[in-house]
Design an enzyme around this catalytic site. Structure first.
Site, short mmCIF file in Angstrom:
data_model
loop_
_atom_site.label_atom_id
_atom_site.label_comp_id
_atom_site.label_asym_id
_atom_site.label_seq_id
_atom_site.Cartn_x
_atom_site.Cartn_y
_atom_site.Cartn_z
N CYS A 1 0.84 -1.22 0.03
CA CYS A 1 -0.09 0.10 -0.11
C CYS A 1 0.86 1.42 -0.07
O CYS A 1 1.45 1.70 1.04
CB CYS A 1 -0.86 -0.07 1.19
SG CYS A 1 -1.84 1.54 1.32
N CYS B 1 -0.39 4.21 2.17
CA CYS B 1 -0.19 3.92 3.76
C CYS B 1 1.31 4.02 3.99
O CYS B 1 1.60 4.73 5.21
CB CYS B 1 -0.71 2.39 4.01
SG CYS B 1 -2.08 1.93 3.30
N ASP B 2 2.12 3.42 3.42
CA ASP B 2 3.46 3.40 3.60
C ASP B 2 4.45 4.09 2.81
O ASP B 2 5.89 4.58 3.36
CB ASP B 2 4.13 1.90 3.53
CG ASP B 2 3.10 1.01 4.43
OD1 ASP B 2 2.84 1.46 5.41
OD2 ASP B 2 2.95 -0.29 4.16
#
Ligand code: NAP
Length: 316
Positions: free
Chosen positions: A146, A149-150
């Site tokens: 992701c 997200c990261d």
């Protein structure tokens, strides 16, 4: 319903809900909107985030009517829209379903059992794992599925993205704005991604491509430091330094719950007819979990609308 049977106004169903929708992605939410608008008592069960996979996408630019919108914002609009028509939501994970009878039973992780006449499976899919050495060991230590997200953990660091589909290329473009450089490693010499996405990618100065290659191993000490690349044409292996690996090699349908009950193809994608009906009466499947030609927000939403209109036949 016995003495409270209001015959002539609404047919008794003997179930708490008319429609239960499992999964709150675009398909489930569109079905919820249409079902609730048809005055059906509708419950959506979601184990994680309402909105589904699009909440993990930075921007959506191919949902008609929205020239450019963040995945989260579009998801929020879907949820709000379904809620406005009276759809109920519960943040619970479905652990078991009994679908063969006329009244379906849906059991959740907190011990609740919900009943309905119709169930819509809109459980979506999860990223497919690469299945190579180091992938599990370095999960959350440089291996990610992701970018939204990261990605921010990799500011000014070099990254590798694996895959050649829409997700790999779009997310690589996104990551190229954060990372020092991004290298897409693809097992063929042609991308699968849509042309417009490819064209954009080829123009990004710090986005490189390594063709005909697979990631054979992910390695490092405390976090990812390199990948071992294998050229599938020559068989040659090379160590390639990177701080992170983002894996986008396709989807695995979340159909475990109905395995052996609802018909699927060999990969687990649920088979439906063109009204989204599965092989079980009163059970529908919509969105990414369904065997379908195109997996887009617009097609998932259309699936949901079709299912929700067809299922009204159970409540005439
Ligand atoms: P995908 O389209 O199935 O692409 C998967 C990619 O990973 C392919 O390029 C495939 O290579 C490669 N791959 C598969 N297994 C591999 C392995 N073991 N090792 C190395 N490479 C491997 O998956 P996706 O990109 O996640 O997209 C999923 C669906 O969502 C698609 O229908 C896509 O169109 C849709 N989507 C749409 C958008 C959009 O419209 N904006 C955005 C994201 C996703 P090959 O090409 O050689 O098969």
């Amino acid at each position: 319903m016995g003495m409270f049977n209001l015959s002539g106004i609404s047919k008794p169903t003997q179930s708490a809900y008319d429609v239960i929708i499992v999964g709150a992605g675009p398909g489930g939410l569109a079905a919820g909107l249409y079902a609730a608008r048809a005055r059906l008592k509708t419950l959506i069960l979601e184990r994680a985030t309402e909105g589904g996979q699009i909440t993990l996408t930075n921007t959506v630019e191919d949902y008609p009517g929205f020239v450019l919108i963040s995945g989260q914002e579009l998801a929020d609009k879907f949820v709000e829209h379904a809620r406005n028509f009276g759809t109920k939501f519960a943040n619970e994970e479905v652990v078991e379903m009994e679908l063969s009878e006329e009244i379906k039973k849906v059991k959740t992780d907190v011990g609740n059992t919900y009943t309905s006449k119709v169930v819509i499976i809109s459980t979506g899919s999860n990223p497919r794992k690469l299945g190579v050495r180091g992938e599990e060991e370095f999960a959350n230590k440089g291996v990610s599925y992701c970018a939204v997200c990261d990605g921010s953990f990799f500011k000014d660091k070099p990254l590798v993205v694996v895959g050649g589909g829409d997700s790999a290329v779009e997310e690589a473009i996104y990551l190229s704005k954060i990372a020092s450089s991004v290298t897409i490693v693809h097992r063929r010499d042609k991308l699968r991604a849509q042309k417009i996405v490819q064209e954009r990618a080829f123009k990004v100065p710090n986005l490189k491509f390594i063709w005909n290659s697979i990631v054979d191993e992910i390695g490092g000490n405390n976090s990812v430091e390199y990948v071992v690349l294998k050229n599938v044409k020559t068989g040659e292996s090379t160590k390639y330094p990177t701080s992170g690996v983002f894996i986008y090699v396709g989807l695995v349908p979340n159909s475990e719950l109905v395995k052996g009950v609802v018909e699927t193809d060999e990969h687990g994608f649920i088979l439906t007819n063109d009204r989204m009906e599965t092989n079980i009466k009163g059970v529908y499947a919509v969105g990414d979990v369904r065997k379908t030609f195109l997996r887009q927000v617009v097609t998932a939403a259309a699936d949901g609308a079709i299912a929700a209109v067809d299922l009204t036949k159970y409540f005439d």
